[in-house]
Design a protein around this motif. Structure first.
Motif, PDB file in Angstrom:
ATOM      1  N   LYS A 144       2.587   1.848   0.273  1.00 23.15           N
ATOM      2  CA  LYS A 144       1.982   0.577  -0.182  1.00 23.15           C
ATOM      3  C   LYS A 144       2.165   0.359  -1.666  1.00 23.15           C
ATOM      4  O   LYS A 144       2.566  -0.703  -2.409  1.00 23.15           O
ATOM      5  N   ASN A 148       4.349  -2.629  -3.617  1.00 22.24           N
ATOM      6  CA  ASN A 148       3.576  -3.433  -4.528  1.00 22.24           C
ATOM      7  C   ASN A 148       4.209  -3.356  -5.979  1.00 22.24           C
ATOM      8  O   ASN A 148       4.302  -4.496  -6.516  1.00 22.24           O
ATOM      9  N   GLN A 161      -4.053  -5.288  -4.977  1.00 21.32           N
ATOM     10  CA  GLN A 161      -3.696  -4.228  -3.872  1.00 21.32           C
ATOM     11  C   GLN A 161      -3.719  -2.866  -4.440  1.00 21.32           C
ATOM     12  O   GLN A 161      -3.864  -2.044  -3.617  1.00 21.32           O
ATOM     13  N   ASN A 176      -0.877  -6.290   3.081  1.00 23.37           N
ATOM     14  CA  ASN A 176      -0.353  -5.901   1.717  1.00 23.37           C
ATOM     15  C   ASN A 176       1.008  -6.733   1.898  1.00 23.37           C
ATOM     16  O   ASN A 176       1.679  -7.086   0.990  1.00 23.37           O
TER      17      ASN A 176
END
Length: 182
Positions: A5, A9, A63, A73
């Protein structure tokens, strides 16, 4: 999964920054592809680009502090990058609106010279039936004013679409040039 993640991001924020950093390069490429400007259209200022970019970065930054499901996400990252791309493209196209040697930029799209097939609006405007109807109908004058600021174009790649102009004079200049393109 948490590291994935963070990587995704980070890539999204980097993509937004790269899109913003390449605005001048994209403008130069468009200038090179379009050629010399024949007619400039009324250019509207787009003040939404900065809030969109700030919102896109904030959308991705949230996030890092909030734990969403993985697919959420991904969706938020894609929305941030695509939103930035659309805002930048709209900013550039509004800034470059006009008719050039090789294409026309209007209403947020580039219409290439050799892509235009027909201008069907002009066919019915020149008919006697249309002229008589315009004279006899009380509402026709309003419709006529609106029609004199729009133009229907048929292109090979985009199909049929309408292009709006600021006024009738701008449309008349565009029609004169576009007639020579067909």
């Amino acid at each position: 999964m948490q590291i994935l993640k963070i990587v995704i991001n980070s890539i999204s924020i980097l993509a937004v920054v790269v899109l913003c950093a390449t605005i001048k390069l994209r403008e130069k490429k468009i200038d090179r592809d379009l050629g010399k400007c024949s007619v400039q259209f009324v250019r509207k200022t787009n003040k939404l680009i900065i809030p969109v970019v700030i919102f896109a970065i904030a959308l991705v930054a949230v996030q890092f502090f909030r734990d969403f499901q993985f697919y959420i996400n991904i969706i938020l990252d894609v929305v941030a990058v695509l939103g930035t791309e659309l805002a930048i493209r709209d900013f550039i196209f509004q800034k470059k609106a006009g008719i050039y040697e090789n294409a026309m930029i209007a209403d947020g799209r580039i219409i290439k010279r050799n892509d235009i097939i027909a201008l069907p609006t002009l066919e019915y405007e020149e008919s006697e039936e249309y002229k008589k109807e315009k004279e006899n109908d009380a509402y026709a004058s309003d419709a006529y004013e609106t029609a004199m600021r729009t133009l229907k174009i048929v292109s090979d790649s985009h199909g049929e679409f309408y292009v709006g102009f600021a006024d009738a004079q701008e449309r008349a200049k565009a029609v004169d040039i576009l007639k020579s393109w067909i």
